[in-house]
Write a protein that holds these residues in place. Structure first.
Motif, mmCIF file in Angstrom:
data_model
loop_
_atom_site.group_PDB
_atom_site.id
_atom_site.type_symbol
_atom_site.label_atom_id
_atom_site.label_comp_id
_atom_site.label_asym_id
_atom_site.label_seq_id
_atom_site.Cartn_x
_atom_site.Cartn_y
_atom_site.Cartn_z
ATOM 1 N N GLU A 64 -12.547 26.837 -43.784
ATOM 2 C CA GLU A 64 -12.631 27.776 -44.528
ATOM 3 C C GLU A 64 -12.172 28.859 -44.218
ATOM 4 O O GLU A 64 -11.329 29.609 -45.144
ATOM 5 N N ALA A 65 -11.862 29.193 -43.147
ATOM 6 C CA ALA A 65 -10.856 30.457 -42.486
ATOM 7 C C ALA A 65 -9.404 30.328 -42.845
ATOM 8 O O ALA A 65 -8.865 31.186 -43.169
ATOM 9 N N ALA A 66 -8.992 28.972 -42.882
ATOM 10 C CA ALA A 66 -7.757 28.837 -43.005
ATOM 11 C C ALA A 66 -7.665 28.802 -44.713
ATOM 12 O O ALA A 66 -6.248 29.207 -44.686
ATOM 13 N N LYS A 67 -8.367 28.501 -45.404
ATOM 14 C CA LYS A 67 -8.082 28.689 -46.811
ATOM 15 C C LYS A 67 -8.217 29.976 -47.216
ATOM 16 O O LYS A 67 -7.447 30.441 -48.234
ATOM 17 N N GLU A 68 -9.042 30.974 -46.592
ATOM 18 C CA GLU A 68 -8.853 32.176 -46.849
ATOM 19 C C GLU A 68 -7.484 32.978 -46.566
ATOM 20 O O GLU A 68 -6.794 33.671 -47.158
ATOM 21 N N THR A 69 -6.916 32.586 -45.224
ATOM 22 C CA THR A 69 -5.717 32.883 -44.939
ATOM 23 C C THR A 69 -4.492 32.542 -46.033
ATOM 24 O O THR A 69 -3.644 33.141 -46.268
ATOM 25 N N VAL A 70 -4.830 31.099 -46.545
ATOM 26 C CA VAL A 70 -3.857 30.854 -47.604
ATOM 27 C C VAL A 70 -4.077 31.771 -48.687
ATOM 28 O O VAL A 70 -2.875 32.128 -49.295
ATOM 29 N N GLU A 91 -0.260 24.252 -44.548
ATOM 30 C CA GLU A 91 -0.358 23.087 -43.578
ATOM 31 C C GLU A 91 -1.381 23.503 -42.457
ATOM 32 O O GLU A 91 -1.827 22.464 -42.089
ATOM 33 N N ASP A 92 -1.548 24.595 -42.429
ATOM 34 C CA ASP A 92 -2.816 25.014 -41.476
ATOM 35 C C ASP A 92 -4.121 24.205 -41.751
ATOM 36 O O ASP A 92 -4.840 23.931 -41.096
ATOM 37 N N VAL A 93 -4.223 24.289 -43.226
ATOM 38 C CA VAL A 93 -5.565 23.894 -43.688
ATOM 39 C C VAL A 93 -5.582 22.375 -43.331
ATOM 40 O O VAL A 93 -6.281 21.666 -42.856
ATOM 41 N N ALA A 94 -4.491 21.683 -43.638
ATOM 42 C CA ALA A 94 -4.261 20.034 -43.417
ATOM 43 C C ALA A 94 -4.390 19.915 -41.883
ATOM 44 O O ALA A 94 -4.830 18.883 -41.675
ATOM 45 N N GLN A 95 -4.005 20.514 -41.169
ATOM 46 C CA GLN A 95 -4.066 20.271 -39.692
ATOM 47 C C GLN A 95 -5.399 20.250 -39.055
ATOM 48 O O GLN A 95 -6.038 19.478 -38.399
ATOM 49 N N ILE A 96 -6.199 21.350 -39.898
ATOM 50 C CA ILE A 96 -7.794 21.513 -39.411
ATOM 51 C C ILE A 96 -8.422 20.269 -40.032
ATOM 52 O O ILE A 96 -9.268 19.700 -39.363
ATOM 53 N N LEU A 109 -15.152 34.242 -41.140
ATOM 54 C CA LEU A 109 -15.494 33.038 -40.525
ATOM 55 C C LEU A 109 -14.995 32.251 -39.392
ATOM 56 O O LEU A 109 -15.604 31.547 -38.608
ATOM 57 N N THR A 110 -14.068 32.966 -38.806
ATOM 58 C CA THR A 110 -13.281 32.701 -37.514
ATOM 59 C C THR A 110 -14.385 33.014 -36.401
ATOM 60 O O THR A 110 -14.701 32.661 -35.442
ATOM 61 N N LEU A 111 -15.096 34.338 -36.779
ATOM 62 C CA LEU A 111 -16.082 34.696 -35.622
ATOM 63 C C LEU A 111 -17.423 33.445 -35.649
ATOM 64 O O LEU A 111 -17.840 33.182 -34.674
ATOM 65 N N LEU A 112 -17.539 33.109 -37.058
ATOM 66 C CA LEU A 112 -18.908 31.963 -37.011
ATOM 67 C C LEU A 112 -18.404 30.687 -36.203
ATOM 68 O O LEU A 112 -19.014 29.953 -35.620
ATOM 69 N N ALA A 113 -16.979 30.319 -36.467
ATOM 70 C CA ALA A 113 -16.424 29.292 -35.798
ATOM 71 C C ALA A 113 -16.327 29.459 -34.220
ATOM 72 O O ALA A 113 -16.877 28.459 -33.430
ATOM 73 N N ALA A 114 -16.187 30.585 -33.833
ATOM 74 C CA ALA A 114 -16.127 30.856 -32.345
ATOM 75 C C ALA A 114 -17.711 30.881 -31.772
ATOM 76 O O ALA A 114 -18.090 30.511 -30.538
ATOM 77 N N GLU A 115 -18.663 31.062 -32.442
ATOM 78 C CA GLU A 115 -19.980 31.039 -32.324
ATOM 79 C C GLU A 115 -20.498 29.618 -31.964
ATOM 80 O O GLU A 115 -21.101 29.108 -31.243
ATOM 81 N N ALA A 116 -20.016 28.828 -33.185
ATOM 82 C CA ALA A 116 -20.254 27.336 -33.217
ATOM 83 C C ALA A 116 -19.637 26.477 -32.104
ATOM 84 O O ALA A 116 -20.221 25.652 -31.613
#
Length: 469
Positions: free
Chosen positions: A118-124, A57-62, A265-272
């Motif tokens: 993509e980060a959420a998908k990796e968590t899945v 569901e984290d993927v769906a929410q994002i 991926l989370t680090l790249l998202a934080a930069e973006a």
């Protein structure tokens, strides 16, 4: 008197347990049957499947953040007061109703949201591997419970036979005492050894009852005429090759690799997140005077560009935090790799030791049996005392129990090796069972369906079925 009552109570429990084990079904139960039951019963598996669905569901929410966001507003306002314009006074009293619809759509955010997806998908994927690891734990616990019921059941049988033999020894000693062939000391030695054997039998019976209860907890039901396994699982004799397999495919290794990818991926998202974002917005509004005829209708649409200038260091802190977490995950990957290799090496060492112990125990039983038979014959000729016979009987008993434990330990150790390489799963064991598909729920929710859509209705049926389990 209390000890007698307690002993009778325990024997009653054991008898009831044995009856329950032997009368559930006439068909013998093998290890595969037990593993299937454990897979279907396990609350731990159910818990982690639910955690996996939550990660889905984290993927769906994002994903929903890339969809149009539509909100409605409505309010009723009571106004009061007066206004003067050019010496002309007018009342401001009135009741107005206003409503509106607002829409916003993210057009571009320099990849922040896609990176979060993509980060959420990796968590899945990491959570799926965690589920596989839990599956191995459930199976290994069931295997241990299965083998311990067999082990303790054999202990009870051996000790029951030992008590019967010692009862005969005591009777024979009593008869020989009556005719003057032995002394009262020989009879007392036989009585003491019988009491010791009866105590050991009571302990074995208690251990058996505990093993049955552990089986119930691990498998979800009582054991049913368990069958001794006839062959060990197929294992590679090459420890180094097994370590490579474990590093490549063990669920713990795959889990942490996905966690590292998610952290990157989370680090790249934080930069973006430190860059601007572009969004489309629109609104329709209307106001009606409830007690009058005044009204207003208006709408707007536009493109908005927003970006951070200063947020008190929040974004910089979030980036540093993401970088630290990425470094932590990379360090964890290093540790898990070493731990997996160590576990494989230890598992093979334990297996080899158990196999060596089994071979030695078989030889011990053979020698102890020969010694016991010889001492018995010599005792009949008067060359051995009653104590010699009892000591030889005890040596044989110890040898038999050592052999039972050693053979059981070999099977447990073999499956521990299988677990250490990541191969103790329903797929690898080829169990005849309806397997849980970890991707099925994800495929339903990954597009973030709304409740009234065909996909959402299908999802409601799935959730309803899950709730009945």
């Amino acid at each position: 008197m209390k000890h007698i009552v307690f002993g009778a109570f325990r024997r009653g429990l054991l008898t009831a347990s044995v009856i329950a084990v032997s009368t559930v079904s006439a068909k013998a139960e093998n290890l595969a049957d037990t593993l299937v039951s454990a897979y279907e019963h396990s609350g731990l598996l159910q818990q982690n499947r639910a955690l996996l669905r939550a990660a889905d569901e984290d993927v769906a929410q994002i994903v929903s953040q890339l969809r149009p966001i539509i909100n409605w507003t409505a309010d009723i306002t009571q106004s009061f007061g007066e206004r003067e314009t050019n010496n002309f006074q007018s009342d401001l009293d009135g009741t107005n109703f206003s409503g509106g619809i607002e829409l916003s759509l993210l057009l571009y955010d320099f990849g922040e949201t896609p990176l979060q997806i993509e980060a959420a998908k990796e968590t899945v994927l990491a959570t799926r591997e965690s589920l596989r690891s839990v599956e191995q734990q459930v199976f290994f616990r069931a295997i241990q419970a299965y083998m311990n019921v067999l082990r303790n059941g054999q202990f009870v049988s051996v000790r029951q036979n030992n008590v019967r033999v010692l009862q005969e020894e005591l009777r024979a000693a009593g008869d020989r005492f009556e005719v003057g062939e032995v002394t009262r000391t020989d009879v007392a030695q036989a009585e003491a050894r019988l009491a010791e054997a009866q105590s050991g039998l009571s302990t074995a019976e208690g251990d058996y009852i505990q093993a049955v209860e552990e089986f119930r907890a691990a498998v979800g039901r009582a054991p049913n005429n368990l069958r001794q396994p006839t062959s060990l699982p197929k294992l590679s004799g090459d420890v180094e090759a097994a370590k490579l397999i474990a590093v490549r495919s063990h669920p713990d290794m795959l889990q942490v690799r996905h966690q590292v990818a998610s952290a990157d991926l989370t680090l790249l998202a934080a930069e973006a997140a430190m860059r601007p974002e572009i969004s489309l917005f629109g609104a329709l509004n209307g106001t009606e005077e409830i007690d009058g005829s005044d009204y207003s209708h208006d709408g707007s649409v536009g493109v908005r560009v927003t970006g951070p200038i200063y947020r008190g260091g929040l974004l910089s802190s979030q980036k540093r935090q993401a970088q630290a977490r990425r470094d932590a995950e990379r360090g964890n990957l290093h540790e898990v790799r070493h731990e997996v290799k160590r576990t494989v090496g230890n598992s093979y060492a334990v297996l080899e030791a158990a196999q060596a112990s089994s071979r030695s125990s078989r030889e011990q039983v053979r020698a102890a049996q020969v010694a016991f038979d010889g001492v018995q014959e010599e005792a009949k000729l008067g060359a051995r005392t009653t104590l010699d016979v009892l000591d030889a009987e005890q040596d044989l008993l110890d040898a038999k129990t050592n052999l039972i434990s050693a053979e059981t330990d070999v099977y447990i150790a073999a499956y521990a090796v299988l677990s250490s390489t990541g191969q103790l799963t329903a797929d690898e064991l080829n169990l005849n069972i309806q397997r849980y598909d970890p991707a099925a729920y994800y495929n339903l929710v990954k597009s973030a369906p709304v409740k009234l859509s065909p996909q959402g209705k299908k999802l409601d049926k799935v959730l309803e079925a899950l709730g009945k389990d």
